[in-house]
Design an enzyme around this catalytic site. Structure first.
Site, PDB file in Angstrom:
ATOM      1  N   LYS A 125     -16.270 -18.827  -2.199  1.00 49.68           N
ATOM      2  CA  LYS A 125     -15.175 -19.744  -1.874  1.00 49.68           C
ATOM      3  C   LYS A 125     -14.767 -20.459  -3.145  1.00 49.68           C
ATOM      4  O   LYS A 125     -15.571 -20.544  -4.085  1.00 49.68           O
ATOM      5  CB  LYS A 125     -15.641 -20.774  -0.839  1.00 49.68           C
ATOM      6  CG  LYS A 125     -14.511 -21.471  -0.115  1.00 49.68           C
ATOM      7  CD  LYS A 125     -13.961 -20.660   1.055  1.00 49.68           C
ATOM      8  CE  LYS A 125     -12.690 -21.254   1.598  1.00 49.68           C
ATOM      9  NZ  LYS A 125     -12.276 -20.617   2.859  1.00 49.68           N
ATOM     10  N   ASP A 165      -6.429 -20.307   1.705  1.00 47.31           N
ATOM     11  CA  ASP A 165      -7.062 -21.281   2.608  1.00 47.31           C
ATOM     12  C   ASP A 165      -6.091 -22.463   2.637  1.00 47.31           C
ATOM     13  O   ASP A 165      -4.904 -22.285   2.322  1.00 47.31           O
ATOM     14  CB  ASP A 165      -8.459 -21.676   2.095  1.00 47.31           C
ATOM     15  CG  ASP A 165      -9.271 -22.478   3.113  1.00 47.31           C
ATOM     16  OD1 ASP A 165      -9.839 -21.879   4.025  1.00 47.31           O
ATOM     17  OD2 ASP A 165      -9.326 -23.720   3.006  1.00 47.31           O
TER      18      ASP A 165
HETATM   19  P1  NDP Z   1      -2.761 -24.591   5.852  1.00 52.14           P
HETATM   20  O1  NDP Z   1      -2.733 -25.267   4.542  1.00 52.14           O
HETATM   21  O2  NDP Z   1      -1.799 -23.515   6.140  1.00 52.14           O
HETATM   22  O3  NDP Z   1      -2.604 -25.680   7.021  1.00 52.14           O
HETATM   23  C1  NDP Z   1      -3.500 -26.730   7.150  1.00 52.14           C
HETATM   24  C2  NDP Z   1      -3.034 -27.636   8.276  1.00 52.14           C
HETATM   25  O4  NDP Z   1      -4.040 -28.603   8.556  1.00 52.14           O
HETATM   26  C3  NDP Z   1      -1.791 -28.410   7.933  1.00 52.14           C
HETATM   27  O5  NDP Z   1      -1.059 -28.685   9.097  1.00 52.14           O
HETATM   28  C4  NDP Z   1      -2.353 -29.701   7.326  1.00 52.14           C
HETATM   29  O6  NDP Z   1      -1.486 -30.807   7.409  1.00 52.14           O
HETATM   30  C5  NDP Z   1      -3.572 -29.918   8.224  1.00 52.14           C
HETATM   31  N1  NDP Z   1      -4.597 -30.641   7.456  1.00 52.14           N
HETATM   32  C6  NDP Z   1      -5.181 -30.260   6.294  1.00 52.14           C
HETATM   33  N2  NDP Z   1      -6.045 -31.178   5.863  1.00 52.14           N
HETATM   34  C7  NDP Z   1      -6.020 -32.151   6.789  1.00 52.14           C
HETATM   35  C8  NDP Z   1      -6.705 -33.382   6.912  1.00 52.14           C
HETATM   36  N3  NDP Z   1      -7.590 -33.796   6.002  1.00 52.14           N
HETATM   37  N4  NDP Z   1      -6.434 -34.119   8.024  1.00 52.14           N
HETATM   38  C9  NDP Z   1      -5.546 -33.701   8.956  1.00 52.14           C
HETATM   39  N5  NDP Z   1      -4.861 -32.549   8.870  1.00 52.14           N
HETATM   40  C10 NDP Z   1      -5.098 -31.790   7.815  1.00 52.14           C
HETATM   41  O7  NDP Z   1      -4.271 -24.105   6.041  1.00 52.14           O
HETATM   42  P2  NDP Z   1      -4.845 -22.976   7.000  1.00 52.14           P
HETATM   43  O8  NDP Z   1      -4.112 -22.967   8.286  1.00 52.14           O
HETATM   44  O9  NDP Z   1      -4.950 -21.738   6.211  1.00 52.14           O
HETATM   45  O10 NDP Z   1      -6.324 -23.506   7.218  1.00 52.14           O
HETATM   46  C11 NDP Z   1      -6.679 -24.401   8.276  1.00 52.14           C
HETATM   47  C12 NDP Z   1      -8.170 -24.333   8.518  1.00 52.14           C
HETATM   48  O11 NDP Z   1      -8.532 -22.988   8.887  1.00 52.14           O
HETATM   49  C13 NDP Z   1      -9.060 -24.685   7.325  1.00 52.14           C
HETATM   50  O12 NDP Z   1     -10.237 -25.298   7.792  1.00 52.14           O
HETATM   51  C14 NDP Z   1      -9.407 -23.322   6.749  1.00 52.14           C
HETATM   52  O13 NDP Z   1     -10.623 -23.354   6.012  1.00 52.14           O
HETATM   53  C15 NDP Z   1      -9.566 -22.517   8.024  1.00 52.14           C
HETATM   54  N6  NDP Z   1      -9.451 -21.077   7.854  1.00 52.14           N
HETATM   55  C16 NDP Z   1      -8.321 -20.525   7.334  1.00 52.14           C
HETATM   56  C17 NDP Z   1      -8.222 -19.147   7.206  1.00 52.14           C
HETATM   57  C18 NDP Z   1      -6.969 -18.481   6.767  1.00 52.14           C
HETATM   58  O14 NDP Z   1      -6.926 -17.256   6.834  1.00 52.14           O
HETATM   59  N7  NDP Z   1      -5.947 -19.189   6.337  1.00 52.14           N
HETATM   60  C19 NDP Z   1      -9.369 -18.289   7.536  1.00 52.14           C
HETATM   61  C20 NDP Z   1     -10.474 -18.968   8.165  1.00 52.14           C
HETATM   62  C21 NDP Z   1     -10.503 -20.319   8.272  1.00 52.14           C
HETATM   63  P3  NDP Z   1      -0.695 -31.279   6.104  1.00 52.14           P
HETATM   64  O15 NDP Z   1       0.398 -30.294   5.916  1.00 52.14           O
HETATM   65  O16 NDP Z   1      -0.232 -32.649   6.445  1.00 52.14           O
HETATM   66  O17 NDP Z   1      -1.697 -31.280   4.973  1.00 52.14           O
END
Ligand code: NDP
Length: 444
Positions: A125, A165
């Protein structure tokens, strides 16, 4: 002192001030006692001592120049945690909260998650405390190029293959890939989540969200329930959340709330996915915008209150520790019957214990969100073959992988006397494959 407690003590001593990493390791180790009783050879080979220590961790300076000509410095990381079953594989996170604890917790989780997919990928990671929010495309590009200038020394198609991510989507992967190719003069599958025009795989964008819903559908069906007619709350509005929404809707559920880090929108008649896609994917604006032109959606400030909403199924898809004990209590009180972790470690250990005590069906992240990395591994296969599969072919493979993960975790839980406990089942099933490989490869 028990053997497992001794290992945990070393982890805490050696990695002070890293609470997320401690939490992720603790959650796995507590499940392994019966495995070690059955397999004393793992103790003899020091598997636990070795698996909690990264093979390598890189930390580097990332200097870049913003649009006003000012020099900025961020910090970059890559943890190459475990390569027993394949090249290191895991995403890159760009978010101000990124630090060694976050990177190590995610890297450690990734080892067992990747093992569960059944594909030959080790755990890694990385990321940076860079915040892409509010930056111009050119600033993001300059940052990515500087980040890759250093990272390129440590990765490669058969060494370590990063992906996206939080904060790293198609745009960032494109800039990172372009710079790697230029530096190395090599066109190889060194990153996944690439654009379809340059080696990306169909379904990779949708994979984590779709995979989460495929996994939860198996778990829910096995317990005589269904997504059909269910009210679903999804936190986040990024990559995972958006495609989880799409699949839930296809299966007949209604997504009534979504959020970002500022607040959430609620619409009892169902959130309009198209409007979320336009606001978040195209315009890169706040979720609040989705309520402005809607007569039914309402916006509420503060993202954590999303768990107050009465729902049947909750899919936390934003970030770590977003559901604590209080949030879990509210979900249970309001009749929520299933929780599926789309994000990594979105539920605290206390919240998970509460769900299990109250018979809420619980899909842990390392099983439920493994669809993204599984499809990344399918992208690696297609890159090696210089070939592309159709959407239907990749989607079918993804679905079968998620069903297999569900079966493996259920089987392991049953074998170890905790039928239905997906947390223990996923940890054990993921661990055994890696442990076997580590024993076979000697003390390295
Ligand atoms: P994105 O950056 O596309 O989206 C993240 C979302 O979560 C946004 O809506 C963001 O809001 C919100 N967010 C992020 N940080 C916070 C916080 N501290 N408090 C509240 N809301 C928050 O990321 P992903 O969708 O790719 O990832 C989301 C989760 O899924 C993570 O935990 C990631 O590790 C996990 N994941 C992702 C994978 C992937 O393929 N993308 C695979 C497996 C797991 P804002 O825009 O306001 O920051």
């Amino acid at each position: 002192m028990s053997y497992i407690k001794e290992i945990m003590d070393v982890v805490q001593r050696r990695n002070p001030n890293e609470p997320e990493f401690h939490q992720a390791v603790d959650e796995v180790l507590v499940c392994l006692e019966p495995v070690l009783e059955k397999h004393p050879e793992y103790i003899k080979a020091g598997v636990l001592e070795r698996i909690v220590e990264p093979e390598r961790m890189i930390m580097f300076r990332v200097p870049w120049i913003d649009d006003k000509g000012k020099i900025n410095v961020n910090r970059g990381f890559r943890v190459q945690f475990n390569s027993a079953i394949g090249p290191y594989k895991g995403g890159l996170r760009f978010h101000p909260s990124v630090n060694p604890s976050i990177i190590k917790f995610l890297g450690f989780e990734q080892i067992l998650k990747n093992s569960l997919t059944g594909l030959p990928i080790g755990g890694g990671k990385g990321g940076s405390d860079f915040d892409p929010k509010g930056k111009s495309d050119m600033e993001v590009m300059r940052f990515c190029q500087s980040f890759m200038t250093e990272l390129s020394k440590y990765i490669g198609a058969d060494i370590d293959v990063p992906a996206g991510d939080i904060g790293v989507g198609g745009r960032e992967i494109g800039y990172l890939f372009g710079m790697y190719k230029r530096l190395k003069n090599s066109y190889e599958g060194v990153l996944t989540g690439k654009g379809l025009e340059f080696g990306g795989s169909l379904v990779r964008t949708e994979a984590t969200g779709y995979g989460l819903v495929y996994f939860m559908d198996e778990l829910i069906k096995a317990n005589g329930k269904s997504f059909k007619g269910s009210k679903v709350v999804i936190s986040g509005s990024g990559n995972v959340a958006i495609y989880a929404h799409q699949k839930v809707t296809e299966l007949g559920g209604t997504v009534i709330a979504m959020s970002d880090s500022n607040g959430f929108i609620f619409d009892s008649s169902g959130i309009d996915l198209n409007s979320v896609k336009v606001v978040k994917e195209k315009e890169r604006k706040r979720i609040k915008e989705c309520s402005i032109n809607s007569s039914t959606a309402r916006y509420y400030e503060g993202c954590s209150n999303i768990w107050d909403i009465k729902c049947d199924i909750a899919l936390p898809c934003a970030t770590q520790n977003e559901i604590d004990e209080d949030a879990a209590k509210k979900l249970i009180k309001n009749g929520c019957f299933a929780v599926g972790e789309g994000a990594n470690m979105p539920c605290t250990i206390e919240a998970v214990n509460l769900f299990q005590k109250n018979s809420v069906l619980f899909g842990p992240a390392k099983a439920a969100n493994a669809g993204g990395v599984a499809t990344s591994a399918l992208e690696m296969s297609q890159n090696s073959m210089r070939y592309s599969w159709s959407f239907e072919e990749v989607d079918l493979r993804l679905k079968n992988i998620m069903i297999n993960i569900f079966n493996k975790a259920s089987q392991a839980a049953k074998e170890y006397g905790v039928a239905g406990n997906m947390v223990v089942g996923a940890n054990i099933a993921g661990f055994i494959k890696v442990a076997e490989a580590m024993v076979a490869q000697g003390i390295v």
